[in-house]
Design an enzyme around this catalytic site. Structure first.
Site, short mmCIF file in Angstrom:
data_model
loop_
_atom_site.label_atom_id
_atom_site.label_comp_id
_atom_site.label_asym_id
_atom_site.label_seq_id
_atom_site.Cartn_x
_atom_site.Cartn_y
_atom_site.Cartn_z
N GLU A 1 -5.01 4.30 5.91
CA GLU A 1 -4.96 3.69 4.85
C GLU A 1 -5.50 5.35 3.55
OE1 GLU A 1 -5.25 0.21 2.95
OE2 GLU A 1 -6.59 1.16 1.12
N ARG B 1 1.31 -1.41 0.24
CA ARG B 1 0.15 -0.46 -0.06
C ARG B 1 1.02 1.16 -0.06
NH1 ARG B 1 -3.08 -3.75 -0.64
NH2 ARG B 1 -4.86 -4.03 0.54
N SER C 1 -10.90 -0.23 3.02
CA SER C 1 -10.46 -0.76 4.53
C SER C 1 -9.65 1.10 4.99
CB SER C 1 -9.08 -1.23 3.99
OG SER C 1 -9.46 -2.53 3.29
P1 FAD Z 1 -8.30 9.49 -5.13
O1 FAD Z 1 -9.11 8.61 -4.25
O2 FAD Z 1 -9.74 10.33 -6.09
O3 FAD Z 1 -6.95 9.45 -4.77
C1 FAD Z 1 -6.44 9.42 -3.71
C2 FAD Z 1 -4.94 9.57 -3.95
O4 FAD Z 1 -4.56 9.47 -5.21
C3 FAD Z 1 -4.34 11.25 -3.29
O5 FAD Z 1 -3.82 11.51 -2.60
C4 FAD Z 1 -4.85 11.92 -4.77
O6 FAD Z 1 -4.36 13.17 -4.72
C5 FAD Z 1 -3.88 10.75 -5.89
N1 FAD Z 1 -3.66 10.65 -7.03
C6 FAD Z 1 -5.49 10.08 -7.76
N2 FAD Z 1 -5.31 10.21 -9.29
C7 FAD Z 1 -4.40 10.57 -8.85
C8 FAD Z 1 -3.15 10.78 -10.68
N3 FAD Z 1 -3.56 10.55 -12.27
N4 FAD Z 1 -1.66 11.78 -10.54
C9 FAD Z 1 -1.40 11.21 -8.87
N5 FAD Z 1 -1.56 11.69 -7.65
C10 FAD Z 1 -3.05 11.36 -8.59
N6 FAD Z 1 -7.65 0.08 -2.03
C11 FAD Z 1 -6.90 -1.31 -2.43
O7 FAD Z 1 -5.33 -1.00 -2.81
N7 FAD Z 1 -7.79 -2.59 -2.78
C12 FAD Z 1 -8.18 -2.62 -2.99
O8 FAD Z 1 -9.19 -4.19 -2.26
C13 FAD Z 1 -9.69 -2.20 -2.03
N8 FAD Z 1 -10.80 -1.86 -2.41
C14 FAD Z 1 -12.05 -1.03 -2.31
C15 FAD Z 1 -13.32 -0.78 -2.00
C16 FAD Z 1 -14.05 -0.31 -1.87
C17 FAD Z 1 -15.72 -0.27 -1.78
C18 FAD Z 1 -13.29 1.41 -1.30
C19 FAD Z 1 -14.50 2.00 -1.33
C20 FAD Z 1 -12.01 1.66 -1.69
C21 FAD Z 1 -11.64 0.32 -2.04
N9 FAD Z 1 -9.40 0.69 -2.29
C22 FAD Z 1 -9.03 -0.30 -2.62
C23 FAD Z 1 -9.26 1.95 -1.50
C24 FAD Z 1 -9.17 2.75 -3.65
O9 FAD Z 1 -10.53 2.19 -4.25
C25 FAD Z 1 -8.12 2.80 -4.21
O10 FAD Z 1 -6.79 3.21 -3.94
C26 FAD Z 1 -7.90 3.16 -5.64
O11 FAD Z 1 -6.58 2.81 -6.13
C27 FAD Z 1 -8.60 4.74 -5.69
O12 FAD Z 1 -8.50 5.44 -6.50
P2 FAD Z 1 -9.15 7.08 -6.54
O13 FAD Z 1 -9.18 6.77 -8.59
O14 FAD Z 1 -10.37 7.18 -6.27
O15 FAD Z 1 -7.95 7.88 -5.89
P1 NAP Z 2 -10.22 -10.84 4.15
O1 NAP Z 2 -10.24 -12.33 3.01
O2 NAP Z 2 -11.42 -11.13 5.59
O3 NAP Z 2 -8.83 -10.90 4.74
C1 NAP Z 2 -8.25 -10.75 6.24
C2 NAP Z 2 -7.00 -10.01 5.61
O4 NAP Z 2 -6.42 -11.16 5.82
C3 NAP Z 2 -7.04 -9.12 4.73
O5 NAP Z 2 -6.74 -7.90 4.29
C4 NAP Z 2 -5.50 -9.81 3.85
O6 NAP Z 2 -3.87 -9.26 3.96
C5 NAP Z 2 -4.57 -11.11 5.33
N1 NAP Z 2 -5.14 -11.88 4.34
C6 NAP Z 2 -6.00 -13.46 3.86
N2 NAP Z 2 -5.48 -14.14 3.50
C7 NAP Z 2 -3.99 -13.93 3.50
C8 NAP Z 2 -2.93 -15.22 2.80
N3 NAP Z 2 -3.50 -16.42 2.46
N4 NAP Z 2 -1.72 -14.40 3.04
C9 NAP Z 2 -1.65 -13.48 3.58
N5 NAP Z 2 -2.55 -12.54 3.93
C10 NAP Z 2 -3.78 -12.91 4.19
O7 NAP Z 2 -9.84 -9.89 3.15
P2 NAP Z 2 -10.97 -8.63 2.70
O8 NAP Z 2 -11.51 -7.31 4.17
O9 NAP Z 2 -12.54 -9.58 2.77
O10 NAP Z 2 -9.95 -8.34 1.81
C11 NAP Z 2 -10.04 -9.14 0.46
C12 NAP Z 2 -9.19 -8.28 0.12
O11 NAP Z 2 -9.49 -7.17 -0.59
C13 NAP Z 2 -7.60 -8.42 0.42
O12 NAP Z 2 -6.29 -8.33 0.23
C14 NAP Z 2 -7.92 -7.00 1.18
O13 NAP Z 2 -6.89 -6.48 1.27
C15 NAP Z 2 -7.99 -6.16 -0.16
N6 NAP Z 2 -9.22 -5.18 -0.13
C16 NAP Z 2 -9.14 -3.84 -0.18
C17 NAP Z 2 -8.99 -2.79 0.31
C18 NAP Z 2 -8.38 -1.55 0.46
O14 NAP Z 2 -9.54 -0.48 0.64
N7 NAP Z 2 -7.62 -1.25 0.81
C19 NAP Z 2 -11.20 -2.99 0.05
C20 NAP Z 2 -11.22 -3.94 0.31
C21 NAP Z 2 -10.91 -5.40 0.74
P3 NAP Z 2 -3.84 -7.98 2.25
O15 NAP Z 2 -5.11 -6.98 2.74
O16 NAP Z 2 -2.94 -7.77 3.13
O17 NAP Z 2 -4.12 -8.51 1.46
#
Ligand code: FAD
Ligand code: NAP
Length: 339
Positions: free
Chosen positions: A335, A166, A239
């Site tokens: 995050e 991340r 998250s």
């Molecule tokens: P924004 O929220 O608009 O911006 C995020 C940051 O990036 C800000 O600091 C902004 O200034 C900067 N930014 C945006 N665009 C640019 C650009 N073109 N150049 C430079 N800087 C820029 N994230 C995960 O990693 N894994 C997941 O599984 C995941 N699941 C999600 C599920 C849900 C329901 C939600 C709501 C979010 C989730 N996220 C997840 C978080 C999010 O979707 C990601 O981080 C996504 O990449 C953000 O994209 P955005 O375009 O909405 O960015």
């Molecule tokens: P989950 O499957 O309930 O698992 C809980 C956590 O355990 C996850 O966050 C994941 O870490 C870790 N995990 C699970 N299996 C693993 C493995 N085999 N090895 C190492 N780590 C493991 O998680 P969830 O909330 O439903 O999300 C599923 C996936 O989507 C995850 O990868 C999560 O990161 C991603 N997600 C991200 C966001 C976001 O906003 N960043 C939102 C929703 C979902 P990791 O998160 O490091 O993978």
């Protein structure tokens, strides 16, 4: 001049928390020329520039005294194709999930585990988006960004992006790099990642033993839809906390009181704790105060039931951080990007 700059625009439709703050100035960039015009406009009017994509990783705690530039550039092109390995380039404003679906429809594997993540292509490298055992660093072929310090365009290789869990160079140097387009290496012959979380189990339940990348994508979409709130229905930013990386000794210590602690060994010897598990165990799951709450199905997700302010959400997050630090001696890092 094609850039349309508006004054005093509500950002409620432009952040997935649905927080109602105003941008002093707001514009959308559809091209590199728009981006350059916005940079020049901000400099000429002596206001900061805040670039956003889909607003799905933002926590807005006050009106934004800046020119908010929403990336809306579109375009997907093939850069190279050797029969199996295909390098695709997408413009920053392309919505992420439709882009993933486009690659799958073209028979290209690599992004299936990253299905249904909200946001844009341009923001994906910011925190090296990841899910179900895949991060964009695993399929990353390069990106082009505008250096706001020099006004030059620069191409970045994988090694130059400092991708980590991340995290990336672009997150470490906030505001410096404006990502214009991103390149991905995808394959016609798939190498699927099914061993993470409930992915394989879901496919087996569906009677699929030899899945295609599109099958994996559908399975992940169904898993995600069951436990993650849809921002269009319930405001959230996914998250809210990163999963903390902690020393193995701390895990052993916590396990004395909580033998069912969820922890995953990392290659560097550290352990990754599931932050959602800690928050749930501390009793926060389903908590609600006014319109700010902790999602009832996934404790890692903070939600806005309607009229929560960014400050109320931040305050709730800080209370959770303090409680987790006191109970488990674990520091949770937020995050979403806060403004
Ligand atoms: P924004 O929220 O608009 O911006 C995020 C940051 O990036 C800000 O600091 C902004 O200034 C900067 N930014 C945006 N665009 C640019 C650009 N073109 N150049 C430079 N800087 C820029 N994230 C995960 O990693 N894994 C997941 O599984 C995941 N699941 C999600 C599920 C849900 C329901 C939600 C709501 C979010 C989730 N996220 C997840 C978080 C999010 O979707 C990601 O981080 C996504 O990449 C953000 O994209 P955005 O375009 O909405 O960015
Ligand atoms: P989950 O499957 O309930 O698992 C809980 C956590 O355990 C996850 O966050 C994941 O870490 C870790 N995990 C699970 N299996 C693993 C493995 N085999 N090895 C190492 N780590 C493991 O998680 P969830 O909330 O439903 O999300 C599923 C996936 O989507 C995850 O990868 C999560 O990161 C991603 N997600 C991200 C966001 C976001 O906003 N960043 C939102 C929703 C979902 P990791 O998160 O490091 O993978």
């Amino acid at each position: 001049m094609s850039l349309q700059v508006q004054a005093q625009v509500s950002l409620k439709p432009f952040n997935s928390f649905g927080v109602d703050v105003r941008a002093q100035l707001f514009a959308e960039a559809h091209s590199d020329a728009d981006v350059r015009e916005a940079v020049a406009y901000a400099a000429a009017h002596d206001v900061p520039l805040l670039v956003i994509g889909g607003g799905s990783n933002l926590l807005l705690t006050a009106d934004i005294q800046a020119l908010v530039l929403r990336m809306a550039s579109r375009g997907i092109r093939v850069i190279s194709d050797d029969g199996d390995r295909v390098v695709l380039e997408a413009e920053a404003g392309e919505p992420w999930h439709p882009f993933v679906q486009h690659t799958l429809a073209e028979g290209l594997a690599g992004l299936e585990n990253l299905s249904l993540i909200p946001g844009t292509v341009g923001a994906a490298p910011m925190q090296n988006i990841g899910a179900y055992g895949v991060e964009i660093k695993d399929v990353f072929a390069g990106l082009t960004a505008l250096d706001r310090q020099t006004g030059e365009l620069r191409d970045f290789s994988l090694e130059e992006c400092n991708f980590a869990y991340r995290d990336s160079l672009f997150k470490q140097q906030p505001g410096r790099w404006l990502i214009l387009r991103v390149r991905f290496t995808l394959h016609r012959v798939a190498h699927l990642h099914l061993e993470y979380g409930p992915v394989r189990q879901r496919l087996t339940e569906q009677g699929i033993e030899q899945p295609t990348p599109a099958d994996v994508s559908r399975a992940i979409c169904s898993i995600r839809s069951e436990k993650l709130p849809d921002p269009a229905v319930l405001g959230n930013a996914g998250s809210f906390f990163k999963n903390p990386l902690v020393p193995a000794a701390l895990v052993a210590q916590i396990k004395q009181q909580h033998p069912d602690l969820v922890a995953y060994a990392q290659p560097d010897g550290q352990m990754k704790l599931a932050a959602g598990w800690l928050i749930e165990r501390a009793g926060w799951k389903g908590f609600r105060e006014a319109d700010a709450g902790v999602h009832a199905l996934q404790a890692l997700v903070l939600v806005n039931y309607g009229a929560a302010t960014g400050l109320q959400l931040l305050e709730l997050a800080q209370r959770i951080q303090k409680d987790i630090a006191e109970r488990f001696h674990v520091e949770l890092e937020m995050e979403p990007n806060r403004y």
